[in-house]
Design an enzyme around this catalytic site. Sequence first.
Site, short mmCIF file in Angstrom:
data_model
loop_
_atom_site.label_atom_id
_atom_site.label_comp_id
_atom_site.label_asym_id
_atom_site.label_seq_id
_atom_site.Cartn_x
_atom_site.Cartn_y
_atom_site.Cartn_z
N ASN A 42 0.88 -1.00 0.06
CA ASN A 42 -0.05 0.04 -0.11
C ASN A 42 0.91 1.22 0.02
O ASN A 42 1.85 1.31 0.57
CB ASN A 42 -1.04 -0.18 1.17
CG ASN A 42 -0.27 -0.25 2.47
OD1 ASN A 42 0.43 -0.88 2.71
ND2 ASN A 42 -0.97 0.42 3.57
N GLU A 44 0.36 5.11 0.63
CA GLU A 44 -0.44 6.43 1.02
C GLU A 44 0.04 7.56 0.39
O GLU A 44 1.08 8.16 -0.14
CB GLU A 44 -0.56 6.20 2.48
CG GLU A 44 -1.19 4.87 2.88
CD GLU A 44 -1.38 4.76 4.30
OE1 GLU A 44 -0.94 5.66 5.05
OE2 GLU A 44 -2.38 3.99 4.77
N GLU A 55 -2.73 -4.74 -3.13
CA GLU A 55 -3.08 -5.71 -4.19
C GLU A 55 -3.26 -4.86 -5.61
O GLU A 55 -2.69 -5.82 -6.58
CB GLU A 55 -4.50 -6.06 -3.99
CG GLU A 55 -5.03 -6.92 -2.91
CD GLU A 55 -5.07 -6.13 -1.53
OE1 GLU A 55 -4.70 -4.88 -1.32
OE2 GLU A 55 -6.16 -6.42 -0.25
#
Length: 131
Positions: A42, A44, A55
């Site tokens: 991930n 951010e 994913e």
Amino acid sequence: MEYRELLIKAEEAMKNSYSPYSGFRVGAALITAGGEVFTGVNVESATYGATICAERTAVVKAVSEGYRDFVAIAVSSDAPEGSLPCGICRQFIAEFGKDIMVITGKSDGEIKVNTIAELLPFAFTGEDMKK
Ligand code: THU
């Protein structure tokens, strides 16, 4: 490659998670029909909404390199029992096949295995755009 090994790759990827706002690390490992593995984390953003899940990072990396035939994706996170993909990621994975396996859990403990069709029944696909 066994599902548990793929989960280890997802766990290893977590170290590269860029998650200064949530502090919640996620790692993914996607395996192609030919056995190539693409990992993702991930990433951010201070604008929050621009955040990309682990994913989708893995899928985008693979597709960008010319791979589209996916067998399975393992997802690892800071949650004690791992994490399943969010709704947007389920839709994004389903784009490349309803039979893709989704693995989560802990590599040294219990693992959960589901098809993406089980996690997102009746996914919208290109078939649904036929006029
Ligand atoms: N996250 C993922 O990477 N994958 C998911 O399927 C669910 C959520 C990330 C996004 C954000 O960086 C953090 O987890 C908290 O939502």
